[in-house]
Design a protein around this motif. Structure first.
Motif, short mmCIF file in Angstrom:
data_model
loop_
_atom_site.label_atom_id
_atom_site.label_comp_id
_atom_site.label_asym_id
_atom_site.label_seq_id
_atom_site.Cartn_x
_atom_site.Cartn_y
_atom_site.Cartn_z
N ARG A 84 -7.06 -39.67 5.69
CA ARG A 84 -7.26 -38.41 4.96
C ARG A 84 -6.51 -37.27 5.65
O ARG A 84 -5.99 -36.37 4.99
N ARG A 177 -14.87 -23.84 -5.76
CA ARG A 177 -14.85 -23.69 -4.30
C ARG A 177 -13.45 -23.34 -3.82
O ARG A 177 -13.27 -22.58 -2.87
N LYS A 186 -8.25 -31.18 3.21
CA LYS A 186 -9.21 -30.58 4.16
C LYS A 186 -8.47 -29.48 4.94
O LYS A 186 -8.01 -29.69 6.06
N TYR A 191 -12.20 -23.30 3.08
CA TYR A 191 -13.48 -22.88 3.66
C TYR A 191 -13.56 -21.35 3.67
O TYR A 191 -14.62 -20.77 3.44
N GLU A 220 -19.06 -29.96 -5.81
CA GLU A 220 -19.52 -30.23 -4.44
C GLU A 220 -19.94 -28.91 -3.80
O GLU A 220 -19.76 -27.85 -4.37
N GLY A 222 -19.97 -26.28 -0.21
CA GLY A 222 -18.94 -25.77 0.67
C GLY A 222 -18.52 -26.75 1.74
O GLY A 222 -17.40 -26.67 2.25
N ALA A 223 -19.39 -27.70 2.11
CA ALA A 223 -19.04 -28.62 3.19
C ALA A 223 -19.61 -30.01 3.01
O ALA A 223 -19.76 -30.75 3.98
N SER A 224 -19.96 -30.38 1.77
CA SER A 224 -20.46 -31.75 1.56
C SER A 224 -20.36 -32.12 0.08
O SER A 224 -20.26 -31.24 -0.78
N ASN A 225 -20.42 -33.42 -0.18
CA ASN A 225 -20.45 -33.91 -1.56
C ASN A 225 -21.89 -33.88 -2.07
O ASN A 225 -22.82 -33.66 -1.30
N LEU A 244 -13.27 -32.74 -2.19
CA LEU A 244 -12.95 -33.60 -1.05
C LEU A 244 -13.58 -34.98 -1.22
O LEU A 244 -14.78 -35.09 -1.50
N GLY A 246 -15.24 -37.60 0.14
CA GLY A 246 -15.99 -37.80 1.37
C GLY A 246 -16.09 -39.27 1.78
O GLY A 246 -16.30 -40.15 0.94
N VAL A 247 -15.96 -39.50 3.06
CA VAL A 247 -16.11 -40.85 3.60
C VAL A 247 -17.60 -41.23 3.55
O VAL A 247 -17.95 -42.38 3.29
N THR A 248 -18.47 -40.25 3.75
CA THR A 248 -19.91 -40.52 3.66
C THR A 248 -20.28 -40.87 2.22
O THR A 248 -21.07 -41.78 1.98
N GLY A 286 -22.27 -35.97 3.80
CA GLY A 286 -21.14 -35.57 4.62
C GLY A 286 -21.35 -36.01 6.05
O GLY A 286 -22.48 -36.34 6.44
N THR A 287 -20.26 -36.04 6.82
CA THR A 287 -20.37 -36.45 8.22
C THR A 287 -21.43 -35.61 8.94
O THR A 287 -22.25 -36.14 9.68
C1 PLP Z 1 -15.84 -29.65 1.30
C2 PLP Z 1 -16.37 -30.91 1.84
N1 PLP Z 1 -16.78 -31.86 0.98
C3 PLP Z 1 -17.24 -33.04 1.40
C4 PLP Z 1 -17.33 -33.33 2.75
C5 PLP Z 1 -17.84 -34.67 3.18
O1 PLP Z 1 -16.82 -35.46 3.69
P1 PLP Z 1 -17.12 -36.61 4.75
O2 PLP Z 1 -18.23 -37.42 4.18
O3 PLP Z 1 -15.86 -37.37 4.83
O4 PLP Z 1 -17.50 -35.96 6.01
C6 PLP Z 1 -16.94 -32.37 3.68
C7 PLP Z 1 -17.03 -32.65 5.12
O5 PLP Z 1 -16.09 -33.03 5.73
C8 PLP Z 1 -16.43 -31.14 3.21
O6 PLP Z 1 -16.03 -30.20 4.08
#
Ligand code: PLP
Length: 340
Positions: A84, A177, A186, A191, A220, A222-225, A244, A246-248, A286-287
């Protein structure tokens, strides 16, 4: 900067406020990457005309290494995060890090910070960053030809203050977003764009995060799905360039399928989501967030309780499944963890 707590009884510093003592750095110059080296984590020199400071040519990654009960240290899905990062670099026309070199830099960073990797429930958060350093303030239409790649590390504990407390989420159903074309990149600018609306919603409605639903279509935070759960079903937005990947998210969907959930990946609207949460569950993935349950959605000033208002059983079960693999307590049948 906070310092690393010495004993497990000491209060745990907020996520990201403590940095591990060693970072690894490499420079891209004259068309190629130079040798990387580990060095003390401290300020670096940057020309005020650096490309990144003017044209935001920067991207990063975030993932975790865990100390297992046997003392070994294992990274979760490092290959996906490296891929990624390379995809983000390509999208921003930054020099693309070589996958093998980046992996070696990550391994070296972990190795040099081995003694500060916390025990569960903590972990070592890895943060590779890449940015354009060419000194040229007339380069709005030109790619950076020089760049720096750094791998930082940070011992972390809970992301959301309060651990497993159900989250309050504000629904933004007008604005996105980010710009559509950089949603799956990313990059810092995304952000920065989400920060104003997030702080405003926090001030007005005392929420933890904003769920962006541009034009009413759920996307999604601001920082997670974002995922919806109920008996035997999981619903989340299908992959497109607007958010994004997400790997999670991918890991939770895989585990949910194995647990017999019907996983639906498609576009859905705020109306369907509000209907779903009357007796269903909602969660952020998210991570950093892992899988965090939502207790309340705030829409147009009105509060909607999600299920019972507490973190639901499906969220707890899938979180537990994921965390037990990450911590080496359950067998990793997917080859997601790498011993380092
Ligand atoms: C905007 C956004 N969406 C989703 C995620 C989740 O991604 P991941 O599960 O790869 O951490 C993150 C975190 O990295 C993020 O910043």
């Amino acid at each position: 900067m906070n310092s690393i707590p010495k004993a497990s009884q000491e209060p745990r510093p907020a996520f990201g406020t403590v940095l591990a003592p060693t970072m690894t750095l490499a420079r891209f110059q004259k068309g190629q990457w130079g040798r990387f080296e580990a060095q003390p984590c401290k300020p670096i020199e940057l020309h005020p005309a650096a490309h990144v400071l003017h044209y935001a040519s920067t991207c990063f990654e975030g993932f975790k290494a865990y100390r297992w009960a046997d003392g070994s240290i294992n990274v979760f899905r490092m290959d996906r995060h490296i891929e990624r990062m390379r995809q983000s670099a390509r999208a921003l026309v930054l020099p693309e890090p070589d996958a093998q070199q980046l992996e070696e830099m990550i391994r070296l960073t972990i190795d040099r910070n081995r003694e500060v990797v916390p025990e569960a429930p903590g972990s070592l958060y890895l943060r590779p960053i890449l940015f354009g350093t060419t000194a040229n303030i007339g380069a709005a239409g030109a790619a950076a030809t020089e760049a720096t790649l750094i791998v930082l590390a940070s011992p972390v504990w809970d992301y959301f203050a309060g651990g497993m407390k159900p989250l309050r989420i504000y629904i933004e159903d007008v604005n996105a977003r980010t710009a559509t074309q950089t949603g799956m990149v990313k990059t810092g600018g995304n952000y920065a764009a989400a920060l104003g609306p997030t702080l405003e919603a926090r001030r007005k409605y005392n929420v933890d995060q904003v769920l962006f639903c541009p034009g009413g279509s759920v996307q999604e935070t601001g920082a997670s799905n974002f995922l919806l759960l109920r008996d035997g079903r999981l619903l989340t937005r299908s992959l497109d360039s607007t958010f994004l990947h997400g790997v999670t998210r991918d890991s939770v969907l895989t585990l949910a399928r194995e647990e017999g959930y019907r996983v639906e990946e498609r576009i859905f609207e705020v109306g369907e989501m509000l209907e779903w949460v009357r007796d269903g569950e909602a969660a952020l993935s998210g991570t950093a967030a892992v899988l965090a349950g939502v207790g309340t959605l705030v829409h147009h000033g009105k509060e909607h309780r999600v299920g019972s208002g507490d973190v639901g059983p499906h969220t707890r079960k899938l979180r537990e499944r994921l965390v037990s693999i990450q911590r080496g307590e359950a067998r990793d049948t997917h080859g997601w963890t790498r011993r380092v």
